[in-house]
Design a protein around this motif. Structure first.
Motif, PDB file in Angstrom:
ATOM      1  N   LEU A  54       0.815  -1.209   0.000  1.00 45.18           N
ATOM      2  CA  LEU A  54       0.000   0.000   0.000  1.00 45.18           C
ATOM      3  C   LEU A  54       0.853   1.266   0.000  1.00 45.18           C
ATOM      4  N   THR A  55       2.041   1.205   0.574  1.00 47.44           N
ATOM      5  CA  THR A  55       2.915   2.382   0.623  1.00 47.44           C
ATOM      6  C   THR A  55       3.930   2.397  -0.512  1.00 47.44           C
ATOM      7  N   SER A  56       3.843   1.437  -1.406  1.00 51.08           N
ATOM      8  CA  SER A  56       4.764   1.352  -2.537  1.00 51.08           C
ATOM      9  C   SER A  56       4.480   2.443  -3.554  1.00 51.08           C
ATOM     10  N   ARG A  57       5.490   2.758  -4.343  1.00 51.59           N
ATOM     11  CA  ARG A  57       5.307   3.686  -5.465  1.00 51.59           C
ATOM     12  C   ARG A  57       5.201   2.928  -6.788  1.00 51.59           C
ATOM     13  N   GLU A  58       4.916   1.656  -6.700  1.00 56.52           N
ATOM     14  CA  GLU A  58       4.738   0.822  -7.893  1.00 56.52           C
ATOM     15  C   GLU A  58       3.251   0.597  -8.140  1.00 56.52           C
ATOM     16  N   TYR A  59       2.824   0.836  -9.355  1.00 57.17           N
ATOM     17  CA  TYR A  59       1.452   0.549  -9.752  1.00 57.17           C
ATOM     18  C   TYR A  59       1.428  -0.756 -10.524  1.00 57.17           C
ATOM     19  N   GLU A  60       0.691  -1.711 -10.013  1.00 53.04           N
ATOM     20  CA  GLU A  60       0.629  -3.023 -10.654  1.00 53.04           C
ATOM     21  C   GLU A  60      -0.825  -3.489 -10.688  1.00 53.04           C
ATOM     22  N   PRO A  61      -1.532  -3.209 -11.784  1.00 51.53           N
ATOM     23  CA  PRO A  61      -2.935  -3.623 -11.864  1.00 51.53           C
ATOM     24  C   PRO A  61      -3.070  -5.136 -12.019  1.00 51.53           C
ATOM     25  N   GLY A  62      -4.281  -5.618 -11.816  1.00 54.56           N
ATOM     26  CA  GLY A  62      -4.544  -7.046 -11.961  1.00 54.56           C
ATOM     27  C   GLY A  62      -4.739  -7.716 -10.616  1.00 54.56           C
ATOM     28  N   LEU A  63      -5.627  -8.719 -10.590  1.00 58.75           N
ATOM     29  CA  LEU A  63      -5.942  -9.435  -9.362  1.00 58.75           C
ATOM     30  C   LEU A  63      -5.050 -10.648  -9.222  1.00 58.75           C
ATOM     31  N   ARG A  64      -4.138 -10.549  -8.250  1.00 53.78           N
ATOM     32  CA  ARG A  64      -3.245 -11.663  -7.922  1.00 53.78           C
ATOM     33  C   ARG A  64      -3.028 -11.676  -6.417  1.00 53.78           C
ATOM     34  N   ALA A  65      -2.425 -12.735  -5.936  1.00 56.67           N
ATOM     35  CA  ALA A  65      -2.134 -12.832  -4.507  1.00 56.67           C
ATOM     36  C   ALA A  65      -1.306 -11.621  -4.084  1.00 56.67           C
ATOM     37  N   PRO A  66      -1.663 -10.976  -2.977  1.00 56.04           N
ATOM     38  CA  PRO A  66      -0.968  -9.751  -2.566  1.00 56.04           C
ATOM     39  C   PRO A  66       0.544  -9.914  -2.458  1.00 56.04           C
ATOM     40  N   ALA A  67       1.005 -11.069  -2.002  1.00 54.84           N
ATOM     41  CA  ALA A  67       2.437 -11.264  -1.834  1.00 54.84           C
ATOM     42  C   ALA A  67       3.181 -11.276  -3.165  1.00 54.84           C
ATOM     43  N   GLU A  68       2.455 -11.474  -4.255  1.00 56.59           N
ATOM     44  CA  GLU A  68       3.076 -11.537  -5.577  1.00 56.59           C
ATOM     45  C   GLU A  68       3.158 -10.175  -6.246  1.00 56.59           C
ATOM     46  N   LYS A  69       2.557  -9.133  -5.634  1.00 54.13           N
ATOM     47  CA  LYS A  69       2.469  -7.826  -6.274  1.00 54.13           C
ATOM     48  C   LYS A  69       3.432  -6.825  -5.644  1.00 54.13           C
ATOM     49  N   ARG A  70       3.955  -5.939  -6.478  1.00 50.54           N
ATOM     50  CA  ARG A  70       4.875  -4.904  -5.991  1.00 50.54           C
ATOM     51  C   ARG A  70       4.140  -3.701  -5.427  1.00 50.54           C
ATOM     52  N   GLY A  71       2.851  -3.555  -5.778  1.00 51.46           N
ATOM     53  CA  GLY A  71       2.064  -2.440  -5.290  1.00 51.46           C
ATOM     54  C   GLY A  71       0.611  -2.831  -5.154  1.00 51.46           C
ATOM     55  N   LEU A  72      -0.050  -2.289  -4.126  1.00 51.26           N
ATOM     56  CA  LEU A  72      -1.451  -2.609  -3.848  1.00 51.26           C
ATOM     57  C   LEU A  72      -2.281  -1.333  -3.766  1.00 51.26           C
ATOM     58  N   LEU A  73      -3.580  -1.490  -4.035  1.00 50.64           N
ATOM     59  CA  LEU A  73      -4.534  -0.395  -3.900  1.00 50.64           C
ATOM     60  C   LEU A  73      -5.658  -0.823  -2.966  1.00 50.64           C
ATOM     61  N   ALA A  74      -6.207   0.140  -2.227  1.00 52.63           N
ATOM     62  CA  ALA A  74      -7.279  -0.156  -1.271  1.00 52.63           C
ATOM     63  C   ALA A  74      -8.502   0.707  -1.562  1.00 52.63           C
ATOM     64  N   GLY A  75      -9.676   0.153  -1.242  1.00 51.41           N
ATOM     65  CA  GLY A  75     -10.925   0.879  -1.359  1.00 51.41           C
ATOM     66  C   GLY A  75     -11.721   0.751  -0.075  1.00 51.41           C
ATOM     67  N   MET A  76     -12.971   1.227  -0.116  1.00 49.38           N
ATOM     68  CA  MET A  76     -13.832   1.093   1.057  1.00 49.38           C
ATOM     69  C   MET A  76     -15.252   0.766   0.617  1.00 49.38           C
ATOM     70  N   GLY A  77     -15.970   0.042   1.464  1.00 50.92           N
ATOM     71  CA  GLY A  77     -17.362  -0.304   1.208  1.00 50.92           C
ATOM     72  C   GLY A  77     -18.185  -0.006   2.450  1.00 50.92           C
TER      73      GLY A  77
END
Length: 540
Positions: A155-178
């Motif tokens: 979440l604090t990364s400066r890498e944008y990596e779209p696509g749904l994959r396991a969080p540990a496999e991604k360099r950057g994450l995005l969060a939303g709210m419901g």
């Protein structure tokens, strides 16, 4: 086409420097982020480039599309975006406009992020939604250190990596709210989404339907649901740690007035795995930190729209002539532009003051935390309320040209009302101010302590502060809007009196507090130094 000579039309605005704003740059230094100015200027040139401006147009022209199933009939619940959306997101995340400040120990890091939003927002507003929610999710997630350890690096990364994959496999994450549901909207305590505990401590399953969940392509969401102990906050990842898809059925995307580049959805939960964040029954108290952050971003986005449309209007009137003179040289047009410039500078200055309070509150300043609590709600109410009228007036400066979609002004106009609705409409924020005043006597002290810093500098401001104190004594719910409006105007005036040139501060106090102002922009009183105001406000 011998009849089709093109004359008396302005050249394209782009490329231009979106960071060329004196009030912004001076405010960044004042609020402790002067070290970010060089990067901010680079971002301004990129935001005002022809390429980035085209990204903003294309991302809104080609709205996101829901793909609920793949070609074989498997449920996938994915949203497709135009490549321009991804270009904008990659630049925004790379510039630290998402969660990056939470991993930056430098004083002023949160101010630098807000200033970056004020600049990069000149491209378009929709992609600011996922970056805002990502930024706001981090302090809430820290209530569960085990979850923060897993998700915060992404979440604090400066890498944008779209696509749904396991969080540990991604360099950057995005969060939303419901949060909101169809039967309650802002009244989240009426939520019916149910959270059922599982055999594993802290893990629940959710069942229910959310009414307005933006950016459904995010990797994880903070969600409110009814647990056995009452309304509670939960973390819902789209993909579980083991790589399997969580149940997050996107029923449809909203067909919205504006903000069309950004998908807003209705997700359905049915056996959806979720982790409890904070104690059961304290969902609102837990998620309120996220709301405080996103409310600041609503103020920021409104101030950005004001600045962007002011720049567009100023560019047009400098190049357009009518009735024998350039529009910029005509007294009534100068009055309109100067009035808009005052509103824009007041909004930008207040935004940066709020960002400074947030930054210092994060670093343990209790007084700034109290000030932030009330001032953010006040700013959210007033600045976002001024946005639609402001953009309409700026559009009108372009005349019929501004009413044409190609000008970009209609897109800005459609965007403006969202910011007064998102994170609580006007009534919700006005009542929140009353609630804050009633719950903690330090709240009023913090506000008047800030106003006292400008005491004696302008008699009209001093008189307005006296009126505010009188109204505060008998504040009633039916008069909440008038009270909060006066709070906002005195707060903005106090900042301009302290930090802006005399011509700007005097014009603001004369019009907004002195009683010599009409009911629309362009009604500044005689004697206002419009030339000095415009010289400061408009880019070279």
């Amino acid at each position: 086409m011998t009849t089709h000579d093109v004359t008396n039309q302005p050249p394209p605005l782009a490329p231009y420097d979106a960071a060329e704003d004196t009030a912004l740059l001076v405010g960044v230094r004042r609020e402790g982020a002067g070290w970010a100015e060089e990067e901010l200027r680079r971002l301004g040139l990129r935001a005002g480039s022809t390429e980035a401006q085209e990204w903003g147009e294309l991302a809104n022209l080609h709205a996101p599309v829901l793909r609920s199933h793949d070609r074989y009939g498997h449920r996938i619940d994915e949203v497709e975006y135009h490549p321009s959306w991804h270009h904008l997101m990659r630049a925004a995340v790379g510039a630290g406009l998402a969660g990056a400040p939470w991993a930056d120990d430098r004083p002023g890091a949160h101010v630098a992020r807000t200033a970056g939003g004020l600049v990069w927002g000149h491209t378009e507003a929709g992609h600011g939604c996922p970056t805002s929610m990502t930024y706001a999710a981090v302090p809430v997630l820290r209530r569960r250190p085990d979850l923060a350890k897993l998700y915060e690096p992404g979440l604090t990364s400066r890498e944008y990596e779209p696509g749904l994959r396991a969080p540990a496999e991604k360099r950057g994450l995005l969060a939303g709210m419901g949060m909101t549901e169809k039967q309650g909207g802002s009244d989240v305590r009426t939520n019916t989404t149910a959270a059922t505990p599982t055999a594993e401590s802290g893990v629940y399953t959710l069942r229910g339907h959310k009414w307005f969940t933006s950016a459904p392509m995010c990797d994880l969401f903070l969600v409110l649901a009814q647990a056995p102990g009452g309304l509670s906050c939960f973390l819902v990842p789209r993909v579980l740690p083991d790589g399997t898809r969580n149940t997050f059925r996107v029923q449809r995307l909203k067909d919205k007035l504006g903000n069309r580049s950004n998908a807003s959805s209705e997700p359905e939960f049915d056996g959806t795995v979720a982790w409890l964040v904070g104690p059961e029954g304290q969902g609102v108290k837990t998620i309120i930190e996220m709301v405080n952050c996103t409310r600041l971003d609503c103020v920021m986005a409104s101030a950005t729209l004001m600045r962007k449309t002011l720049v567009e209007a100023g560019h047009h009137v400098r190049h357009r002539a009518a009735f024998g003179a350039r529009l910029i040289d005509q007294p009534l047009m100068r009055n309109v532009l100067a009035d808009l410039a005052l509103e824009s500078e007041a909004a930008t200055t207040l935004t940066l003051r709020l960002a400074g309070a947030a930054d210092r509150a994060v670093r343990g300043d209790a007084g700034e935390a109290v000030f932030r609590r009330i001032a953010t709600a006040v700013g959210k109410y007033w600045v976002t309320k001024r946005g639609p009228a402001f953009t309409a007036e700026a559009l009108e400066c372009l005349g019929g040209n501004g009413y044409v979609e190609e000008s970009g002004m209609p897109r800005h106009y459609r965007e403006a009302p969202l910011l007064s609705i998102w994170e609580g409409s006007g009534n919700v924020n006005a009542l929140d101010v009353l609630r804050a005043l009633g719950r903690d006597p330090r709240t009023a002290d913090a506000l008047f302590g800030e106003l006292a810093l400008a005491r004696g500098a302008d008699a009209r401001l001093d008189a307005a502060v006296v009126r505010l104190k009188e109204r505060l004594g008998g504040a009633a719910e039916s008069g909440a809007r008038r009270l909060v409006e006066l709070m906002a105007l005195t707060l903005q005036a106090s900042l301009l009196v302290r930090y802006a040139p005399a011509a700007v501060a005097d014009a603001f106090c004369a019009s907004r507090l002195g009683g010599d102002w009409g009911h629309s922009f362009g009604t500044l009183p005689d004697g206002v130094a419009t030339g000095a105001v415009l010289d400061r406000a408009l880019p070279r």
